[in-house]
Design a protein around this motif. Structure first.
Motif, PDB file in Angstrom:
ATOM      1  N   ARG A 398       0.850  -1.191   0.000  1.00 33.34           N
ATOM      2  CA  ARG A 398       0.000   0.000   0.000  1.00 33.34           C
ATOM      3  C   ARG A 398       0.883   1.237   0.000  1.00 33.34           C
ATOM      4  N   GLN A 399       0.613   2.202  -0.886  1.00 34.34           N
ATOM      5  CA  GLN A 399       1.458   3.391  -1.012  1.00 34.34           C
ATOM      6  C   GLN A 399       0.613   4.657  -1.103  1.00 34.34           C
ATOM      7  N   SER A 400       1.250   5.762  -0.765  1.00 33.38           N
ATOM      8  CA  SER A 400       0.653   7.085  -0.977  1.00 33.38           C
ATOM      9  C   SER A 400       1.759   8.046  -1.406  1.00 33.38           C
ATOM     10  N   GLN A 401       1.360   9.073  -2.089  1.00 33.58           N
ATOM     11  CA  GLN A 401       2.345   9.992  -2.658  1.00 33.58           C
ATOM     12  C   GLN A 401       1.812  11.423  -2.588  1.00 33.58           C
ATOM     13  N   PHE A 402       2.722  12.375  -2.306  1.00 34.13           N
ATOM     14  CA  PHE A 402       2.346  13.785  -2.204  1.00 34.13           C
ATOM     15  C   PHE A 402       3.330  14.613  -3.021  1.00 34.13           C
ATOM     16  N   VAL A 403       2.815  15.596  -3.748  1.00 32.90           N
ATOM     17  CA  VAL A 403       3.648  16.468  -4.580  1.00 32.90           C
ATOM     18  C   VAL A 403       3.161  17.899  -4.404  1.00 32.90           C
ATOM     19  N   ILE A 404       4.103  18.832  -4.277  1.00 33.26           N
ATOM     20  CA  ILE A 404       3.769  20.262  -4.225  1.00 33.26           C
ATOM     21  C   ILE A 404       4.744  21.017  -5.112  1.00 33.26           C
ATOM     22  N   ASP A 405       4.230  21.973  -5.849  1.00 35.06           N
ATOM     23  CA  ASP A 405       5.052  22.837  -6.688  1.00 35.06           C
ATOM     24  C   ASP A 405       4.407  24.217  -6.675  1.00 35.06           C
ATOM     25  N   ALA A 406       5.100  25.192  -6.104  1.00 34.62           N
ATOM     26  CA  ALA A 406       4.518  26.529  -5.961  1.00 34.62           C
ATOM     27  C   ALA A 406       5.604  27.579  -6.126  1.00 34.62           C
ATOM     28  N   PHE A 407       5.245  28.691  -6.721  1.00 37.11           N
ATOM     29  CA  PHE A 407       6.177  29.818  -6.777  1.00 37.11           C
ATOM     30  C   PHE A 407       5.398  31.124  -6.790  1.00 37.11           C
ATOM     31  N   LYS A 408       6.100  32.202  -6.444  1.00 36.72           N
ATOM     32  CA  LYS A 408       5.499  33.521  -6.439  1.00 36.72           C
ATOM     33  C   LYS A 408       6.576  34.558  -6.713  1.00 36.72           C
ATOM     34  N   ILE A 409       6.210  35.579  -7.482  1.00 38.67           N
ATOM     35  CA  ILE A 409       7.092  36.701  -7.760  1.00 38.67           C
ATOM     36  C   ILE A 409       6.616  37.889  -6.935  1.00 38.67           C
ATOM     37  N   PHE A 410       7.486  38.406  -6.081  1.00 36.30           N
ATOM     38  CA  PHE A 410       7.176  39.579  -5.269  1.00 36.30           C
ATOM     39  C   PHE A 410       7.828  40.791  -5.937  1.00 36.30           C
ATOM     40  N   SER A 411       6.995  41.691  -6.443  1.00 37.93           N
ATOM     41  CA  SER A 411       7.502  42.881  -7.132  1.00 37.93           C
ATOM     42  C   SER A 411       7.834  43.964  -6.117  1.00 37.93           C
ATOM     43  N   LEU A 412       9.112  44.342  -6.053  1.00 34.97           N
ATOM     44  CA  LEU A 412       9.530  45.418  -5.152  1.00 34.97           C
ATOM     45  C   LEU A 412       9.248  46.774  -5.785  1.00 34.97           C
ATOM     46  N   ASN A 413       9.528  46.899  -7.059  1.00 33.45           N
ATOM     47  CA  ASN A 413       9.166  48.064  -7.866  1.00 33.45           C
ATOM     48  C   ASN A 413       9.188  47.614  -9.320  1.00 33.45           C
ATOM     49  N   LYS A 414       9.203  48.543 -10.261  1.00 29.37           N
ATOM     50  CA  LYS A 414       9.105  48.179 -11.670  1.00 29.37           C
ATOM     51  C   LYS A 414      10.297  47.371 -12.150  1.00 29.37           C
ATOM     52  N   LYS A 415      11.467  47.554 -11.547  1.00 29.76           N
ATOM     53  CA  LYS A 415      12.671  46.889 -12.026  1.00 29.76           C
ATOM     54  C   LYS A 415      13.136  45.749 -11.128  1.00 29.76           C
ATOM     55  N   ASN A 416      12.810  45.796  -9.855  1.00 27.57           N
ATOM     56  CA  ASN A 416      13.324  44.822  -8.899  1.00 27.57           C
ATOM     57  C   ASN A 416      12.225  43.877  -8.429  1.00 27.57           C
ATOM     58  N   SER A 417      12.564  42.593  -8.340  1.00 31.53           N
ATOM     59  CA  SER A 417      11.598  41.603  -7.868  1.00 31.53           C
ATOM     60  C   SER A 417      12.347  40.440  -7.234  1.00 31.53           C
ATOM     61  N   MET A 418      11.598  39.674  -6.434  1.00 37.52           N
ATOM     62  CA  MET A 418      12.124  38.466  -5.796  1.00 37.52           C
ATOM     63  C   MET A 418      11.282  37.282  -6.241  1.00 37.52           C
ATOM     64  N   TYR A 419      11.964  36.187  -6.560  1.00 38.63           N
ATOM     65  CA  TYR A 419      11.303  34.957  -7.015  1.00 38.63           C
ATOM     66  C   TYR A 419      11.562  33.865  -5.996  1.00 38.63           C
ATOM     67  N   PHE A 420      10.496  33.235  -5.505  1.00 44.60           N
ATOM     68  CA  PHE A 420      10.610  32.134  -4.552  1.00 44.60           C
ATOM     69  C   PHE A 420       9.819  30.946  -5.095  1.00 44.60           C
ATOM     70  N   ARG A 421      10.448  29.769  -5.064  1.00 39.44           N
ATOM     71  CA  ARG A 421       9.777  28.557  -5.505  1.00 39.44           C
ATOM     72  C   ARG A 421       9.971  27.454  -4.477  1.00 39.44           C
ATOM     73  N   LEU A 422       8.890  26.755  -4.188  1.00 38.93           N
ATOM     74  CA  LEU A 422       8.922  25.602  -3.286  1.00 38.93           C
ATOM     75  C   LEU A 422       8.481  24.376  -4.077  1.00 38.93           C
ATOM     76  N   ASN A 423       9.312  23.348  -4.058  1.00 33.23           N
ATOM     77  CA  ASN A 423       9.001  22.122  -4.789  1.00 33.23           C
ATOM     78  C   ASN A 423       9.387  20.931  -3.922  1.00 33.23           C
ATOM     79  N   GLY A 424       8.514  19.943  -3.865  1.00 30.12           N
ATOM     80  CA  GLY A 424       8.825  18.775  -3.057  1.00 30.12           C
ATOM     81  C   GLY A 424       7.902  17.623  -3.364  1.00 30.12           C
TER      82      GLY A 424
END
Length: 541
Positions: A398-424
């Motif tokens: 008997r088995q079970s499996q879990f997957v997550i893949d998420a990311f978001k771009i945080f815009s600081l201003n028009k030119k600067n941004s931060m990218y964060f991604r969570l994958n597992g």
């Protein structure tokens, strides 16, 4: 020309000065227009009896004006008919609502009546009119009036929807994706909000806002759309030095996406990947939305993975999906896996023939940012879980499996941004085979490591980038990645880190990306020979 406005008293003058009226004007017509504007503002503030008492020309460039403000009215008591207006609507604009009248501050009259009229329009009466009649004094500072409504007897509904510009646009998307259909009560504001969601599609967008043709006995809605380039070809080339042989090795993949070529909203993807470790992946999947004009679509997938002469694994899945709205989608289906041991000599006890049957459910959230050519997707969240049985010659597990893949771009201003991604991902089982473990590493997971060189039954990784846009077509970014994984077959628990930099250039051929990253294991020394360079090009056609 200079304009000075006074009141009859110091208080009235201070009230007028608080309006911040314009004191410098180019001609006399501008002076007159400003005086009219001041008088209208005073009406809205409750000085409904104000009058322009005097306008005096002092010299060729100076005018003095005097307003008599008189009484200021604070509150108006408005009597209404319950059969015409819902009490819930009135409670949104007034704190004091009674059986036959409600109170409004004088400054809130205009916005309050606009809100009530908007509610009439939402119910299918776009030509409704409101007015206050029989206005009379209650006392020196309060008024009372009757609210009169005028609207056509026939409620407006959408009788027909006409698409201009892209006549072959899939009709199911109008009904299911936008949720606009004939016989629906006409509400222009809701229609405009819904059609804006067309810009979330990658194969069509809105050329201009919708228009409406009102006939005597029907209402026709016109949508102005255009078909956009939605096919994509994506490929990358990676190279680095082999730690054992010190020779340069190459890896890469080709990824072809075809979208809406049949004007059905369908998508087809073909992927071929060759890794440094003599691993090959062939994958094809298809998505067919709104089957038989229903709200349900189907996703089909076939994936074949071959690792040198050790084993092959074939995954097949069939999922039904339901598009809740433009951003949210849910899935449910079956996933079948079959793996075969190719070793005839040097038998490995960790590789075995097996078959699995899993039931799968998933949820997806996407938030595009169509105005950004470099980063068209701002947020993604994908969560999947599956459970079932694995059958092998040894036992049934008997088995079970879990997957997550998420990311978001945080815009600081028009030119600067931060990218964060969570994958597992996590595979829960009593025992494991090597040919069923997750494979990760490389440009699409933790950078600085060989493609699919890491095997685990559990892993989690974080990708981060600080991005700086030089303009709308060029950006540079940092690379800081971290990962943790477990492999119970060899009792390994490791922490991994990747560091580097990269840049992207949007050319006529597509988006060209360059990544340089170095990967290391926790407590190991930095070695420049472990660095990886990845080149990729994504072309839309």
């Amino acid at each position: 020309m200079h304009l000075k406005i006074n009141g009859a008293t110091e208080y009235e003058t201070s009230v007028i000065d608080s309006l911040n009226y314009s004191k410098i004007h180019k001609d006399f017509a501008s002076v007159k227009f400003e005086l009219d504007s001041v008088q209208k503002i005073l009406y809205k503030k409750g000085f409904i009896e104000n009058e322009l008492a005097n306008l005096e020309k002092v010299d060729d460039s100076t005018f003095n004006a005097q307003f008599l403000l008189k009484n200021k009215f604070n509150t108006i008591y408005i009597y209404y008919n319950k059969e015409d207006i819902d009490v819930s609507t009135l409670k949104f604009i007034s704190k004091n609502v009674f059986d036959n009248y409600f109170e409004l501050k004088f400054t809130d009259i205009e916005n309050g009546l606009k809100y009530i009229n908007a509610k009439f329009s939402e119910k299918g009466f776009p030509f409704s009119k409101l007015r206050l009649s029989n206005i009379r004094l209650t006392d020196d500072v309060n008024l009372e009036a009757e609210l009169t409504t005028e609207s056509s007897e026939q409620k407006r509904i959408i009788n027909n929807i006409v698409i201009k510009g892209y006549e072959k646009f899939p009709k199911s998307y109008v009904k299911r994706y936008l949720k606009i259909k004939p016989s629906q009560v006409f509400n222009l504001k809701k229609v405009q909000n819904k059609t804006e969601q067309l810009n979330n599609l990658n194969f069509a967008n809105e050329v201009k806002p919708p228009e409406v043709l009102f006939l005597k006995d029907s209402t026709i809605l016109y949508l102005y759309l255009e078909k956009t380039k939605s096919n994509a070809f994506d490929g990358f080339l990676g190279f680095g030095t082999n730690e054992d042989t010190n020779k340069l090795e190459f890896d890469g993949y080709l990824n072809l996406n075809l979208t809406n070529n049949l004007n059905y909203g369908e998508s087809f993807r073909l992927l071929y990947k060759s890794d440094e470790n003599d691993q090959k992946t062939f994958e094809v999947d298809m998505s067919l939305p709104y089957l038989f004009k229903s709200p349900v679509g189907i996703d089909l997938l076939l994936r074949i993975f071959k690792r040198d002469s050790s084993f092959t694994t074939t995954n097949q899945s069939a999922k039904l999906h339901y598009q809740i709205n433009a951003k949210h989608k849910v899935f449910a289906g079956l996933v079948s896996t079959e793996s075969n041991n190719l070793l005839t000599q040097n038998f490995s006890p960790n590789i075995a023939d097996f078959k699995t049957q899993h039931f799968n459910v998933a949820y997806q959230f996407l938030r595009p940012q169509s105005n950004n050519l470099l980063f068209p997707l701002k947020t993604k969240f994908y969560l999947e879980t599956s459970f079932g049985n694995r059958k092998s010659s040894r036992d049934t597990e008997r088995q079970s499996q879990f997957v997550i893949d998420a990311f978001k771009i945080f815009s600081l201003n028009k030119k600067n941004s931060m990218y964060f991604r969570l994958n597992g991902a996590s595979l829960v089982s009593k025992n494991y085979f090597e040919n069923e473990l997750f494979r990760f590493g490389g440009i699409n997971s933790i950078r600085g490591f060989e493609e699919n060189s890491l095997f685990s039954n559990l892993y989690g990784l974080i990708n981060t980038e600080y991005r700086y846009q030089l303009n709308n077509y060029i950006f540079i970014h940092s690379i800081i990645d971290a990962a943790y994984f477990e492999n119970k077959l060899i009792n390994t628990k490791e922490k991994l880190f990747g560091y580097g930099f990269g840049f992207g250039i949007l050319t006529k051929a597509g988006l060209f990306r360059f990544n340089y990253a170095n990967g290391k294991v926790e407590n190991s020394t930095f070695n420049i020979s472990n660095s990886k360079i990845h080149l990729s090009l994504t072309t839309n056609f």
